[in-house]
Design a protein around this motif. Structure first.
Motif, PDB file in Angstrom:
ATOM      1  N   GLY A 115       0.804  -1.211   0.000  1.00  0.00           N
ATOM      2  CA  GLY A 115       0.000   0.000   0.000  1.00  0.00           C
ATOM      3  C   GLY A 115       0.837   1.262   0.000  1.00  0.00           C
ATOM      4  N   ALA A 116       0.493   2.189  -0.898  1.00  0.00           N
ATOM      5  CA  ALA A 116       1.177   3.476  -0.975  1.00  0.00           C
ATOM      6  C   ALA A 116       0.331   4.411  -1.826  1.00  0.00           C
ATOM      7  N   GLY A 117       0.566   5.688  -1.691  1.00  0.00           N
ATOM      8  CA  GLY A 117      -0.163   6.661  -2.480  1.00  0.00           C
ATOM      9  C   GLY A 117       0.321   6.699  -3.914  1.00  0.00           C
ATOM     10  N   SER A 118      -0.569   7.068  -4.822  1.00  0.00           N
ATOM     11  CA  SER A 118      -0.229   7.190  -6.243  1.00  0.00           C
ATOM     12  C   SER A 118      -0.154   8.666  -6.616  1.00  0.00           C
ATOM     13  N   ALA A 119       0.905   9.044  -7.300  1.00  0.00           N
ATOM     14  CA  ALA A 119       1.060  10.437  -7.724  1.00  0.00           C
ATOM     15  C   ALA A 119       0.004  10.787  -8.764  1.00  0.00           C
ATOM     16  N   VAL A 120      -0.483  12.018  -8.715  1.00  0.00           N
ATOM     17  CA  VAL A 120      -1.483  12.506  -9.666  1.00  0.00           C
ATOM     18  C   VAL A 120      -0.823  13.568 -10.534  1.00  0.00           C
ATOM     19  N   TYR A 159      -5.150   7.586  -2.931  1.00  0.00           N
ATOM     20  CA  TYR A 159      -4.972   6.271  -2.325  1.00  0.00           C
ATOM     21  C   TYR A 159      -6.110   5.338  -2.740  1.00  0.00           C
ATOM     22  N   ARG A 160      -5.754   4.067  -2.966  1.00  0.00           N
ATOM     23  CA  ARG A 160      -6.716   3.048  -3.407  1.00  0.00           C
ATOM     24  C   ARG A 160      -6.804   1.958  -2.355  1.00  0.00           C
ATOM     25  N   LEU A 161      -8.024   1.634  -1.952  1.00  0.00           N
ATOM     26  CA  LEU A 161      -8.236   0.648  -0.890  1.00  0.00           C
ATOM     27  C   LEU A 161      -7.639  -0.705  -1.249  1.00  0.00           C
ATOM     28  N   GLY A 162      -7.756  -1.112  -2.519  1.00  0.00           N
ATOM     29  CA  GLY A 162      -7.273  -2.427  -2.935  1.00  0.00           C
ATOM     30  C   GLY A 162      -5.772  -2.608  -2.853  1.00  0.00           C
ATOM     31  N   ASP A 163      -5.023  -1.520  -2.639  1.00  0.00           N
ATOM     32  CA  ASP A 163      -3.562  -1.620  -2.567  1.00  0.00           C
ATOM     33  C   ASP A 163      -3.078  -2.143  -1.227  1.00  0.00           C
ATOM     34  N   TYR A 164      -3.955  -2.174  -0.238  1.00  0.00           N
ATOM     35  CA  TYR A 164      -3.536  -2.526   1.120  1.00  0.00           C
ATOM     36  C   TYR A 164      -3.864  -3.991   1.430  1.00  0.00           C
ATOM     37  N   SER A 165      -3.287  -4.502   2.488  1.00  0.00           N
ATOM     38  CA  SER A 165      -3.446  -5.917   2.832  1.00  0.00           C
ATOM     39  C   SER A 165      -4.908  -6.246   3.095  1.00  0.00           C
ATOM     40  N   ASN A 166      -5.288  -7.483   2.791  1.00  0.00           N
ATOM     41  CA  ASN A 166      -6.667  -7.927   2.987  1.00  0.00           C
ATOM     42  C   ASN A 166      -7.103  -7.799   4.443  1.00  0.00           C
ATOM     43  N   TRP A 167      -6.187  -8.046   5.362  1.00  0.00           N
ATOM     44  CA  TRP A 167      -6.525  -7.965   6.791  1.00  0.00           C
ATOM     45  C   TRP A 167      -6.933  -6.549   7.162  1.00  0.00           C
ATOM     46  N   LEU A 168      -6.176  -5.552   6.704  1.00  0.00           N
ATOM     47  CA  LEU A 168      -6.514  -4.163   6.995  1.00  0.00           C
ATOM     48  C   LEU A 168      -7.813  -3.753   6.300  1.00  0.00           C
ATOM     49  N   GLN A 169      -7.999  -4.215   5.071  1.00  0.00           N
ATOM     50  CA  GLN A 169      -9.231  -3.879   4.347  1.00  0.00           C
ATOM     51  C   GLN A 169     -10.464  -4.386   5.085  1.00  0.00           C
ATOM     52  N   LYS A 170     -10.377  -5.582   5.636  1.00  0.00           N
ATOM     53  CA  LYS A 170     -11.520  -6.149   6.355  1.00  0.00           C
ATOM     54  C   LYS A 170     -11.847  -5.333   7.608  1.00  0.00           C
ATOM     55  N   ARG A 171     -10.830  -4.760   8.230  1.00  0.00           N
ATOM     56  CA  ARG A 171     -11.073  -3.959   9.432  1.00  0.00           C
ATOM     57  C   ARG A 171     -11.913  -2.714   9.113  1.00  0.00           C
ATOM     58  N   VAL A 172     -11.557  -1.996   8.038  1.00  0.00           N
ATOM     59  CA  VAL A 172     -12.298  -0.765   7.728  1.00  0.00           C
ATOM     60  C   VAL A 172     -13.600  -1.052   6.989  1.00  0.00           C
TER      61      VAL A 172
END
Length: 262
Positions: free
Chosen positions: A99-104, A112-125
């Motif tokens: 997970g990291a930010g994408s330059a515009v 930032y895109r939710l799918g870039d982060y770990s599945n465990w963290l995604q399930k929490r939010v």
């Protein structure tokens, strides 16, 4: 009293003194704040402070008063704490590895895109109950309303280095094609370029707080904070191992002392 006893008692005296302001902070939050965000923080702070106080008392009394039973209890819980802290440190590095930010293009901020982060963290939010608490914290912090006061022109806003929360929660994604009015007010028609385009609202307290980009911004903050905590944990672990080693020496000294007078 052996050197290891004295050192163990002194180190636990420092821990005891440190636990007092931690408990006071938790009590202050409980007394002066009634928001969901503050309630979410105050109880863990109080529990940590009380645990540190009890542990340090057991260590001091056990080391300075030659109370083997208390010292044994202290060493047992200290060992569990070291193991748990070690496991959490490894876990924190693993779940924050992605997970990291994408330059515009043409912008000073990242998105930032939710799918870039770990599945465990995604399930929490993704958990509605958890997200409601987080959303309340963001609203209490007035991140978006303050952002609206910082930048008055589109040029200044485009050059701004926004925080993950400001970028993800306060404005629609750039791909949606909305036109800038203020940092928290945009015009245009809903686009299908991003799932968040239809979620964005100009309404105060709404904005993009329900967007996946806002969840991603939160996770970016979590990632940064957990990385700092994990690095700090390594330092704490070294300290705890030293204290634990001194405690073990103190316990062995007490046993030898008892045998010598048996």
């Amino acid at each position: 009293m052996g050197c290891s006893n004295g050192l163990t008692g002194f180190l636990n005296l420092l821990t005891f003194l440190l636990s007092l302001p931690i408990i006071a902070l938790g009590a202050y939050l409980a007394k002066t704040h009634d928001s969901t965000c503050m309630r979410f923080l105050q109880y863990p702070i109080i529990v940590i402070g009380v645990f540190m106080l009890l542990m340090s008392l057991a260590g001091m009394i056990g080391a300075w008063c030659d109370k083997k039973f208390l010292l044994l209890i202290y060493l047992f819980f200290m060992f569990i704490l070291i193991v748990l802290l070690f496991c959490f440190t490894i876990f924190a590095f693993v779940v924050t590895n992605s997970g990291a930010g994408s330059a515009v293009s043409g912008k000073g901020y990242k998105e930032y895109r939710l799918g870039d982060y770990s599945n465990w963290l995604q399930k929490r939010v993704d958990n509605p109950s958890t997200w409601e608490k987080i959303r309340s914290c963001i609203q209490d912090s007035k991140v978006c309303s303050d952002l609206g006061k910082k930048y008055t022109t589109e040029t200044d806003f485009n050059k701004a280095s926004l925080t993950p929360l400001e970028s993800g929660c306060c404005k629609p994604p750039t791909a949606c094609g909305y036109k800038f009015v203020t940092p928290i007010e945009w015009t245009g028609t809903n686009s299908t370029a991003d799932a968040d385009c239809g979620t964005w609202k100009n309404t105060p307290q709404e904005w993009c707080l329900g967007c996946n980009s806002c969840r991603a911004g939160v996770l970016q903050n979590v990632k940064s904070n957990w990385r700092r905590v994990a690095i700090g944990n390594i330092i704490v672990l070294v300290f705890l191992v030293i204290v634990y080693s001194c405690g073990c020496c103190a316990y062995r000294n007490n046993k030898r002392y008892d045998k010598g007078y048996a």
